[in-house]
Design a protein around this motif. Structure first.
Motif, mmCIF file in Angstrom:
data_model
loop_
_atom_site.group_PDB
_atom_site.id
_atom_site.type_symbol
_atom_site.label_atom_id
_atom_site.label_comp_id
_atom_site.label_asym_id
_atom_site.label_seq_id
_atom_site.Cartn_x
_atom_site.Cartn_y
_atom_site.Cartn_z
ATOM 1 N N MET A 175 2.386 -25.709 -27.530
ATOM 2 C CA MET A 175 1.093 -25.956 -28.137
ATOM 3 C C MET A 175 0.000 -25.754 -27.080
ATOM 4 O O MET A 175 0.084 -26.306 -25.993
ATOM 5 C CB MET A 175 1.061 -27.380 -28.678
ATOM 6 C CG MET A 175 -0.223 -27.709 -29.378
ATOM 7 S SD MET A 175 -0.461 -26.668 -30.799
ATOM 8 C CE MET A 175 -0.874 -27.827 -32.017
ATOM 9 N N MET A 176 -0.981 -24.915 -27.405
ATOM 10 C CA MET A 176 -2.112 -24.670 -26.519
ATOM 11 C C MET A 176 -3.374 -25.183 -27.202
ATOM 12 O O MET A 176 -3.337 -25.545 -28.384
ATOM 13 C CB MET A 176 -2.226 -23.183 -26.212
ATOM 14 C CG MET A 176 -1.022 -22.629 -25.497
ATOM 15 S SD MET A 176 -1.288 -20.911 -25.123
ATOM 16 C CE MET A 176 -0.502 -20.819 -23.546
ATOM 17 N N LEU A 177 -4.473 -25.181 -26.492
ATOM 18 C CA LEU A 177 -5.736 -25.640 -27.065
ATOM 19 C C LEU A 177 -6.131 -24.830 -28.290
ATOM 20 O O LEU A 177 -6.729 -25.352 -29.220
ATOM 21 C CB LEU A 177 -6.857 -25.577 -26.025
ATOM 22 C CG LEU A 177 -6.738 -26.565 -24.864
ATOM 23 C CD1 LEU A 177 -7.839 -26.302 -23.848
ATOM 24 C CD2 LEU A 177 -6.796 -27.988 -25.361
ATOM 25 N N SER A 178 -5.778 -23.553 -28.315
ATOM 26 C CA SER A 178 -6.146 -22.688 -29.441
ATOM 27 C C SER A 178 -5.108 -22.689 -30.557
ATOM 28 O O SER A 178 -5.242 -21.946 -31.518
ATOM 29 C CB SER A 178 -6.379 -21.258 -28.947
ATOM 30 O OG SER A 178 -5.222 -20.764 -28.323
ATOM 31 N N GLY A 179 -4.082 -23.513 -30.428
ATOM 32 C CA GLY A 179 -3.074 -23.597 -31.473
ATOM 33 C C GLY A 179 -1.675 -23.338 -30.960
ATOM 34 O O GLY A 179 -1.434 -23.232 -29.756
ATOM 35 N N MET A 180 -0.742 -23.217 -31.900
ATOM 36 C CA MET A 180 0.665 -23.012 -31.557
ATOM 37 C C MET A 180 0.929 -21.538 -31.277
ATOM 38 O O MET A 180 0.540 -20.670 -32.054
ATOM 39 C CB MET A 180 1.547 -23.478 -32.711
ATOM 40 C CG MET A 180 3.015 -23.354 -32.440
ATOM 41 S SD MET A 180 3.628 -24.544 -31.264
ATOM 42 C CE MET A 180 3.819 -25.953 -32.332
ATOM 43 N N TRP A 187 1.692 -15.533 -18.279
ATOM 44 C CA TRP A 187 2.492 -15.572 -19.497
ATOM 45 C C TRP A 187 2.040 -14.492 -20.457
ATOM 46 O O TRP A 187 0.947 -13.966 -20.345
ATOM 47 C CB TRP A 187 2.422 -16.943 -20.168
ATOM 48 C CG TRP A 187 1.075 -17.309 -20.701
ATOM 49 C CD1 TRP A 187 0.582 -17.039 -21.943
ATOM 50 C CD2 TRP A 187 0.028 -18.001 -20.024
ATOM 51 N NE1 TRP A 187 -0.697 -17.525 -22.078
ATOM 52 C CE2 TRP A 187 -1.057 -18.122 -20.905
ATOM 53 C CE3 TRP A 187 -0.100 -18.537 -18.741
ATOM 54 C CZ2 TRP A 187 -2.249 -18.752 -20.553
ATOM 55 C CZ3 TRP A 187 -1.287 -19.161 -18.400
ATOM 56 C CH2 TRP A 187 -2.323 -19.259 -19.300
ATOM 57 N N LYS A 188 2.924 -14.147 -21.390
ATOM 58 C CA LYS A 188 2.643 -13.165 -22.432
ATOM 59 C C LYS A 188 2.734 -13.859 -23.777
ATOM 60 O O LYS A 188 3.649 -14.656 -24.006
ATOM 61 C CB LYS A 188 3.668 -12.031 -22.385
ATOM 62 C CG LYS A 188 3.467 -10.998 -23.469
ATOM 63 C CD LYS A 188 4.526 -9.910 -23.396
ATOM 64 C CE LYS A 188 4.355 -8.932 -24.545
ATOM 65 N NZ LYS A 188 5.409 -7.933 -24.562
ATOM 66 N N TYR A 189 1.786 -13.580 -24.660
ATOM 67 C CA TYR A 189 1.817 -14.126 -26.011
ATOM 68 C C TYR A 189 2.800 -13.316 -26.853
ATOM 69 O O TYR A 189 2.571 -12.151 -27.129
ATOM 70 C CB TYR A 189 0.435 -14.052 -26.661
ATOM 71 C CG TYR A 189 -0.571 -15.014 -26.070
ATOM 72 C CD1 TYR A 189 -0.599 -16.341 -26.472
ATOM 73 C CD2 TYR A 189 -1.491 -14.596 -25.132
ATOM 74 C CE1 TYR A 189 -1.521 -17.226 -25.944
ATOM 75 C CE2 TYR A 189 -2.416 -15.472 -24.593
ATOM 76 C CZ TYR A 189 -2.424 -16.784 -25.009
ATOM 77 O OH TYR A 189 -3.334 -17.655 -24.471
ATOM 78 N N GLN A 239 -5.351 -16.368 -34.634
ATOM 79 C CA GLN A 239 -4.965 -16.108 -33.251
ATOM 80 C C GLN A 239 -4.020 -14.911 -33.098
ATOM 81 O O GLN A 239 -3.572 -14.604 -31.998
ATOM 82 C CB GLN A 239 -4.302 -17.356 -32.666
ATOM 83 C CG GLN A 239 -5.197 -18.573 -32.630
ATOM 84 C CD GLN A 239 -6.367 -18.388 -31.691
ATOM 85 O OE1 GLN A 239 -6.189 -18.023 -30.523
ATOM 86 N NE2 GLN A 239 -7.563 -18.611 -32.182
ATOM 87 N N LYS A 240 -3.744 -14.201 -34.180
ATOM 88 C CA LYS A 240 -2.803 -13.074 -34.164
ATOM 89 C C LYS A 240 -3.214 -11.968 -33.187
ATOM 90 O O LYS A 240 -2.372 -11.246 -32.670
ATOM 91 C CB LYS A 240 -2.639 -12.474 -35.566
ATOM 92 C CG LYS A 240 -1.899 -13.382 -36.525
ATOM 93 C CD LYS A 240 -0.428 -13.395 -36.206
ATOM 94 C CE LYS A 240 0.346 -14.160 -37.262
ATOM 95 N NZ LYS A 240 1.740 -14.300 -36.896
#
Length: 68
Positions: A1-6, A23-25, A33-34
């Motif tokens: 979980m990050m500040l901008s969501g999961m 890190w890589k999303y 957030q896609k």
């Protein structure tokens, strides 16, 4: 979980020393957030060690593989 969501992320490691440098999303679970999927974050403080460092961050823009 990050500040901008999961998000699902993968660590990025230095190939020389093995330290985590960012890190890589992999996946964003929130539709808004896609756009982050496939993008990566490198932590500058973990890459540039100072003027005496053997390795330096190359910040020149790079082209795609298709341009080779």
């Amino acid at each position: 979980m990050m500040l901008s969501g999961m998000h699902t992320v993968a660590d990025i490691f230095c190939c020389c020393c093995g330290q985590i440098v960012g890190w890589k999303y992999e996946a964003a679970h929130d539709k808004s957030q896609k756009y982050k999927e496939g993008k990566f974050v490198l932590e500058r403080g973990r890459i540039v060690d100072g003027i005496d460092s053997e390795f330096f961050l190359d910040n020149r823009p790079s082209g795609s593989d298709a341009e080779d």
